[in-house]
Design an enzyme around this catalytic site. Structure first.
Site, PDB file in Angstrom:
ATOM      1  N   VAL A  34      13.352 -29.358 -11.938  1.00  0.00           N
ATOM      2  CA  VAL A  34      12.877 -27.986 -11.725  1.00  0.00           C
ATOM      3  C   VAL A  34      11.378 -27.994 -11.427  1.00  0.00           C
ATOM      4  O   VAL A  34      10.896 -27.296 -10.539  1.00  0.00           O
ATOM      5  CB  VAL A  34      13.170 -27.118 -12.975  1.00  0.00           C
ATOM      6  CG1 VAL A  34      12.441 -25.788 -12.873  1.00  0.00           C
ATOM      7  CG2 VAL A  34      14.653 -26.897 -13.102  1.00  0.00           C
ATOM      8  N   ALA A  35      10.649 -28.823 -12.166  1.00  0.00           N
ATOM      9  CA  ALA A  35       9.200 -28.848 -11.972  1.00  0.00           C
ATOM     10  C   ALA A  35       8.837 -29.501 -10.644  1.00  0.00           C
ATOM     11  O   ALA A  35       7.921 -29.060  -9.957  1.00  0.00           O
ATOM     12  CB  ALA A  35       8.551 -29.605 -13.124  1.00  0.00           C
ATOM     13  N   GLU A  50      10.404 -25.410  -5.029  1.00  0.00           N
ATOM     14  CA  GLU A  50      11.244 -24.332  -4.508  1.00  0.00           C
ATOM     15  C   GLU A  50      10.442 -23.056  -4.276  1.00  0.00           C
ATOM     16  O   GLU A  50      10.780 -22.248  -3.433  1.00  0.00           O
ATOM     17  CB  GLU A  50      12.446 -24.086  -5.435  1.00  0.00           C
ATOM     18  CG  GLU A  50      12.176 -23.299  -6.729  1.00  0.00           C
ATOM     19  CD  GLU A  50      11.359 -24.089  -7.758  1.00  0.00           C
ATOM     20  OE1 GLU A  50      11.377 -25.332  -7.705  1.00  0.00           O
ATOM     21  OE2 GLU A  50      10.694 -23.444  -8.595  1.00  0.00           O
ATOM     22  N   ASP A  98      -8.551  -7.714  28.098  1.00  0.00           N
ATOM     23  CA  ASP A  98      -8.907  -6.630  29.015  1.00  0.00           C
ATOM     24  C   ASP A  98     -10.394  -6.400  28.935  1.00  0.00           C
ATOM     25  O   ASP A  98     -11.007  -6.669  27.905  1.00  0.00           O
ATOM     26  CB  ASP A  98      -8.221  -5.333  28.559  1.00  0.00           C
ATOM     27  CG  ASP A  98      -6.769  -5.298  28.961  1.00  0.00           C
ATOM     28  OD1 ASP A  98      -6.410  -6.027  29.887  1.00  0.00           O
ATOM     29  OD2 ASP A  98      -6.009  -4.547  28.332  1.00  0.00           O
ATOM     30  N   ASP A 117      -2.706  -2.682  27.119  1.00  0.00           N
ATOM     31  CA  ASP A 117      -2.563  -1.333  26.585  1.00  0.00           C
ATOM     32  C   ASP A 117      -1.458  -0.539  27.275  1.00  0.00           C
ATOM     33  O   ASP A 117      -0.710   0.171  26.654  1.00  0.00           O
ATOM     34  CB  ASP A 117      -3.897  -0.572  26.627  1.00  0.00           C
ATOM     35  CG  ASP A 117      -4.651  -0.794  27.924  1.00  0.00           C
ATOM     36  OD1 ASP A 117      -4.017  -1.205  28.904  1.00  0.00           O
ATOM     37  OD2 ASP A 117      -5.865  -0.544  27.955  1.00  0.00           O
ATOM     38  N   ASP A 135       2.046  -3.708  30.699  1.00  0.00           N
ATOM     39  CA  ASP A 135       1.505  -4.931  30.099  1.00  0.00           C
ATOM     40  C   ASP A 135       2.498  -5.580  29.131  1.00  0.00           C
ATOM     41  O   ASP A 135       2.335  -6.733  28.752  1.00  0.00           O
ATOM     42  CB  ASP A 135       0.221  -4.618  29.299  1.00  0.00           C
ATOM     43  CG  ASP A 135      -0.926  -4.241  30.217  1.00  0.00           C
ATOM     44  OD1 ASP A 135      -0.882  -4.630  31.393  1.00  0.00           O
ATOM     45  OD2 ASP A 135      -1.854  -3.563  29.754  1.00  0.00           O
ATOM     46  N   GLU A 195       3.686 -35.882 -11.648  1.00  0.00           N
ATOM     47  CA  GLU A 195       4.630 -35.628 -12.738  1.00  0.00           C
ATOM     48  C   GLU A 195       5.831 -36.572 -12.666  1.00  0.00           C
ATOM     49  O   GLU A 195       6.264 -37.131 -13.676  1.00  0.00           O
ATOM     50  CB  GLU A 195       5.116 -34.160 -12.689  1.00  0.00           C
ATOM     51  CG  GLU A 195       4.032 -33.174 -13.126  1.00  0.00           C
ATOM     52  CD  GLU A 195       4.245 -31.774 -12.565  1.00  0.00           C
ATOM     53  OE1 GLU A 195       5.403 -31.401 -12.276  1.00  0.00           O
ATOM     54  OE2 GLU A 195       3.244 -31.053 -12.385  1.00  0.00           O
TER      55      GLU A 195
END
Ligand code: ATP
Length: 884
Positions: free
Chosen positions: A279-280, A284, A326, A631, A635, A700
């Site tokens: 888990v450690a 995840e 632009d 704009d 475009d 670990e």
């Protein structure tokens, strides 16, 4: 009767509104209560409970819970409860992170929500589309998404695209007359506009007849947008990497368990230790933390006026190597002032700046006022062929409408012409401006019922359409020689960075009502306006900073080549001998030829939106990651095709906004630079915590693995491993996500878009630091264990503390790609706080007697601490000075 069958007056009567006044505030209030908001019912959101439960659905967490249950049944209550608490706290943190990410995404959606232009109490105002009510008068123009179902009451070349509704992708031309036929399908109701469909051309006005779920769109439930969360490339890469790491972690864990059992450790202890380790060690939570880091970055960007519509853009921004921007409004202020006028061969100068109504016309230093009838005619025509108007806000004059038209309104004011003079004419028809045609026209009728066409637009477009020219003595044939003289005068204006706009006229017979393309020829050329649009002050520096960051800035404009060039030089965007490529030149080039030259081009002038798409493709073919602004409605394809589509918050249309991944709230080029800088920073921060978390995990796993290989007892107990995972890993990693950039983010070249997670030495850093962290922890354990083999808990406390301390020191090393000493450790106060709180929690766990049996710890003395500090500083001493 259906709405499309009714005459406009009947629609007005039925809905209690008049088209030239709009609804009153009271009516709006009442109707909002009656009909509700103008929105399609969103999909049901996942309930909070479900999100909370989701946190525990991870396979390894479930195994851990099962293991804990077994531990509980076997009578190991303390272990079982401690692990449960840690798992629940972990789940809560995951839940809050997800909530936070969700909330900020909702806020984003709100910021980029569509707006509508409505007439209320005789005043036009821009409001969020969801506040539109039945009976509202709305104005729509090309690029808008129609905010509700409307009965059209005025159409100026109005065309819409209704494929979302009817599947038909060809534009439909709309008019305002009633259709006296029964049972028409939506696509044949050509005097109606439907919610969610697009205006592709022209302008129009309509009365809202249906909102929200009462619209045609509302009835088609299946069309409702599916708001599925899409993973960003990095999240996807990490999810894939995660799967790979899970396998490795599980294998190593299995190895640890097997070795432990072989050496005579109880199977149950090894099983619980193994699951806790898995888990450690399995990262995840990594994709989730990345999402949080990305959305926190998105919030910082909002403060810098950039709204990210797609989370993936945050990553891609850091890879941008070309910005195609632009000119008008993005690099310049879009505050146009007419500075010169070319009229029968004479160059007149105009005084007065910005929206100041005071100013005069001069010729050869001599003031001309109303004494020149032709000047008055030109300015009057400029006022008639115009969609802007003068407005007074907070005692100051401003322009309502587009600034090019606005400049003409103000120029006309300078000789005393105003809206009232416009009233004497009747505007029969309008052919609105669009950047493909580069011109706009109106048909007007004077008091004597004489009709004429006024056209204004780019001089090169109008000159070939003119057969006559207005001279001092009146209308003359436009001879080639004269045309050349006009062109020269225009070039001179453009070289002074003036935007040029010509105006021409043509008398019409009363029944002439053809298409604009037929009418706009044999014109009488009247004159040219030269307008100043000052560059935005901050742009020059932003362009420079982009260059230092290995990003090329390219200007794309519909304007005259010489005007664009003058402004580009002023902004130091290109060298004196830099290339300007014009639209017509591009037309004569194959795509291959364009690719061959594109690297040397700095300015694309007189281009249409179609050219933009070719430019994007050409740069991409050359291996660039392209950011493209836009704009107008046309475009949108180029914006979609680019790697980072950017639209304008103020002047942009709904369509471009929807196509874009980034919206500039202030339309400003400098904001693009700020967003790129932020994008790079976020990516670097993500690298920082990936490095931190994975190096910690490696440490670990290794400490456990080595211990088993050396036939030692377990150096860490399950609760300790889980505690490290939650406290020491979690908090500082989050804080790294909020770190400031290293000073050189905008001095490095853009990173490659294909770069892997472990690129640029990250993999090596993780492994090497991980090994050393694991090693020092084990050494601490061995020393303590050899001193007193009967006191295992003491040795485990030393190992636990050494691991935590080594990580808490290492976290500062992760802040820099260079060396720990490259940065002030107190710069990131979140990190300092996170480390301090982890430290305090560590001390609590070691020294607070009620917790000691739970965490299998004993109090340590000063000698122990001396050993721990010496060991835990080692990784940083070894690696702190190197870049590698
Ligand atoms: P950019 O792409 O940088 O925004 P731009 O705004 O200058 O460039 P367009 O708006 O396409 O590009 O304008 C191109 C040309 O069309 C201008 O140089 C001008 O001559 C003409 N023009 C612009 N606005 C109008 C208008 N409202 N009416 C008539 N002609 C116009």
């Amino acid at each position: 009767m259906k709405w499309y069958q009714l005459e406009v007056e009947d629609v007005e009567k039925k809905l209690h509104v008049t088209a030239n006044r709009g609804l009153s505030v009271k009516q709006v209030e009442k109707r909002r209560k009656q009909y509700g908001e103008n929105v399609l019912e969103a999909q049901k959101k996942m309930s909070k409970w479900l999100i909370f439960i989701k946190q525990f659905q991870d396979f390894m967490v479930l195994v851990l819970l099962a293991a804990t249950l077994i531990a509980g049944l076997l009578g190991e209550y303390i272990d079982a409860i401690a692990i449960m608490v840690i798992v629940i706290v972990n789940g809560c943190i995951g839940f809050f992170q997800e909530q936070k990410a969700e909330k900020s995404l909702d806020k984003l959606k709100e910021l980029s929500a569509p707006m509508a232009y409505v007439l209320r109490d005789k005043k036009w105002e821009r409001i969020p589309s969801k506040h539109v009510v039945v009976g509202d008068i709305v104005r729509i123009s090309s690029g808008d998404r129609i905010p509700a179902d409307i009965r059209i009451i005025r159409s100026d070349s109005l065309e819409t695209e209704e494929s979302a509704l009817t599947g038909e992708s060809l534009p439909v031309s709309k008019h305002a007359q009633a259709i006296h036929r029964a049972k028409l399908d939506a696509q044949d109701q050509v005097n109606m506009g439907f919610m969610g469909t697009l205006v592709t051309r022209g302008t129009g006005i309509g009365i809202v007849v249906g909102t929200g779920m009462q619209t045609v769109m509302g009835q088609i439930a299946s069309l409702m947008a599916n708001t599925k969360k899409v993973m960003t490339p990095l999240e996807r890469k990490l999810a894939e990497l995660g799967k790979f790491l899970i396998v490795i972690a599980l294998l190593l864990t299995a190895l640890v368990v097997v070795l432990g059992v072989i050496q005579g450790q109880p199977a149950y202890t090894m099983f619980l230790a193994g699951v806790s380790l898995a888990v450690a060690a399995i990262p995840e939570g990594l994709p989730a933390i990345v999402t949080v880091a990305l959305s926190l970055g998105v919030q910082r960007m909002i403060r810098k006026k950039a709204i990210v519509r797609k989370l993936s853009a945050v990553e891609t921004l850091g890879c941008a190597s070309v910005i195609c921007s632009d000119k008008t409004g993005t690099m310049t202020e879009n505050k146009m002032t007419v500075k010169e006028v070319l009229l029968h061969g004479k160059q007149l100068y105009v005084t007065g700046d910005g929206y100041d109504l005071q100013g005069d016309f001069f010729y050869n230093d001599e003031k001309i006022k109303n004494s020149s009838p032709h000047l008055s005619t030109m300015l009057l025509y400029g006022l008639l062929c115009n969609q802007a108007s003068l407005a007074k806000k907070k005692g100051k004059y401003t322009i309502d409408g587009n600034p090019t038209d606005g400049a003409l309104v103000i120029a006309a004011r300078k000789i005393g012409l105003s809206e009232e003079d416009k009233q004497a004419y009747n505007i029969i028809k309008e052919f609105p401006f669009d950047s493909d045609r580069k011109r706009m026209s109106v048909i007007v009728e004077d008091k004597e019922k004489r009709r004429f066409l006024i056209t204004k637009g780019a001089p090169e477009v109008l000159l070939p359409r003119s057969a006559y020219v207005l001279e001092e003595e009146g209308k003359q044939l436009l001879k080639a020689q004269k045309q050349v003289a006009i062109e020269q005068a225009i070039n001179q204006m453009a070289e002074k960075a003036l935007r040029t706009l010509a105006i021409a006229v043509k008398p019409l017979s009363n029944d002439e009502d053809a298409l604009s393309s037929v009418l706009e020829k044999d014109l009488t050329f009247i004159g040219v306006y030269g307008m100043m649009d000052p560059p935005r002050k901050e742009v020059k520096k932003a362009v420079q900073e982009c260059r230092n960051a290995g990003i090329k800035t390219v200007m794309i404009t519909g304007d005259h080549a010489k005007t664009a060039r003058a402004i580009a030089l002023n902004l130091e965007l290109m060298p004196e001998d830099g290339n300007v490529l014009e639209g017509y030149q591009m037309n004569n080039m194959s795509q291959q030829e364009l690719e061959d030259t594109i690297e040397d081009v700095y300015v694309f002038a007189r281009v249409t939106p179609e050219h933009k798409l070719r430019i994007v493709h050409a740069f991409q073919q050359k291996g660039h990651v392209v950011a493209m602004t836009g704009d107008g409605v046309n475009d949108a394809p180029a914006i979609k095709a680019s790697n980072i589509g950017i639209s304008m918050g103020q002047s942009g249309t709904d369509v471009t906004k929807e196509a874009s991944s980034l919206i500039l709230m202030d339309d400003n080029f400098a904001t693009i630079k700020a967003a790129i800088e932020e994008g790079r920073t976020i990516y670097e921060n993500i690298r920082k915590f990936i490095r931190y978390l994975l190096a910690s995990n490696v440490g670990e796993i290794l400490v456990m693995l080595f211990a088993m290989l050396l036939s030692l007892p377990l150096p860490l107990v399950p609760v300790q491993i889980l505690w490290v995972n939650l406290v020491t890993d979690g908090l500082p990693a989050m804080a790294l996500g909020m770190d400031k950039a290293e000073g050189d983010v905008m001095k490095k070249h853009p990173r490659s878009i294909d770069e892997g997670v472990f690129a640029r030495g990250l993999g090596y850093k993780i492994i090497s630091r991980g090994i050393v962290i694991g090693a020092v922890t084990l050494i601490g354990f061995i020393i303590a264990y050899q001193n007193d083999p009967t006191h295992l808990t003491y040795a485990q406390t030393i190992a636990f503390t050494t691991l935590v301390m080594a990580q808490l020191i290492h976290v500062f090393d992760c802040r820099s790609e260079r060396s720990i000493f490259a940065r002030n450790p107190f710069e990131n106060m979140y990190l300092v706080l996170a480390v301090l709180s982890s430290l305090v929690l560590l001390l609590v766990v070691i020294y607070w007697t009620p917790l000691q049996p739970i965490f299998h710890t004993v109090s340590l003395n000063l000698r122990d601490w001396a050993l721990i500090l010496a060991l835990s500083a080692l990784p940083t001493v070894i690696f702190g000075f190197t870049k590698k």
